[in-house]
Design a protein around this motif. Structure first.
Motif, PDB file in Angstrom:
ATOM      1  N   TRP A  53     -33.724  -5.007  19.730  1.00  0.00           N
ATOM      2  CA  TRP A  53     -33.230  -4.189  20.842  1.00  0.00           C
ATOM      3  C   TRP A  53     -32.700  -5.045  21.986  1.00  0.00           C
ATOM      4  CZ3 TRP A  53     -32.575  -0.217  18.266  1.00  0.00           C
ATOM      5  CH2 TRP A  53     -33.516   0.264  17.391  1.00  0.00           C
ATOM      6  N   ASN A  54     -33.094  -6.289  22.048  1.00  0.00           N
ATOM      7  CA  ASN A  54     -32.607  -7.168  23.107  1.00  0.00           C
ATOM      8  C   ASN A  54     -32.370  -8.555  22.521  1.00  0.00           C
ATOM      9  OD1 ASN A  54     -31.915  -8.304  25.477  1.00  0.00           O
ATOM     10  ND2 ASN A  54     -33.729  -7.647  26.602  1.00  0.00           N
ATOM     11  N   ARG A  57     -31.821 -11.692  24.965  1.00  0.00           N
ATOM     12  CA  ARG A  57     -33.077 -12.160  25.571  1.00  0.00           C
ATOM     13  C   ARG A  57     -33.907 -12.907  24.529  1.00  0.00           C
ATOM     14  NH1 ARG A  57     -38.100  -9.987  25.634  1.00  0.00           N
ATOM     15  NH2 ARG A  57     -39.472 -10.711  27.274  1.00  0.00           N
TER      16      ARG A  57
END
Length: 104
Positions: A53-54, A57
């Motif tokens: 989802w990220n 990051r």
């Protein structure tokens, strides 16, 4: 006609349509391979800390962890060097002082 006179029947490969040729096989087989490969790669990426989802990051955290791991390894190596040197250097120094007396 004897059995030796007969010609073997040659199997002709099935004519692949353009879609199957593009995929590299039958659509079901290709989909199954892609699913299995995706699960395998997902397990590996999850093991190194990636989050779907990220992803940006996760990539940044991965590089930070590798960076920290490198410096932790240097710190670990330095501590063991100092610990060993406390014993090895004095013994070496004493062996040099008392072990080699000048010949007369």
């Amino acid at each position: 006609m004897s059995m030796d006179d007969r010609k073997p029947i040659e199997a002709k490969p099935p004519v692949a349509d353009g879609f199957s040729r593009f995929l590299g096989g039958s659509p079901v087989a290709v989909a199954l391979r892609l699913v299995l490969l995706s699960v395998l790669v997902g397990v590996v990426l999850a093991a190194i800390g990636f989050d779907p989802w990220n992803i940006l990051r996760s990539i940044r955290l991965l590089f930070e962890r590798i960076w920290d791991l490198g410096f932790d390894a240097v710190n670990w190596l330095w501590r063991y060097f100092l610990l060993g040197a406390v014993i090895v250097i004095p013994i070496w120094l004493l062996s040099r002082i008392f072990g080699s007396r000048p010949a007369r």
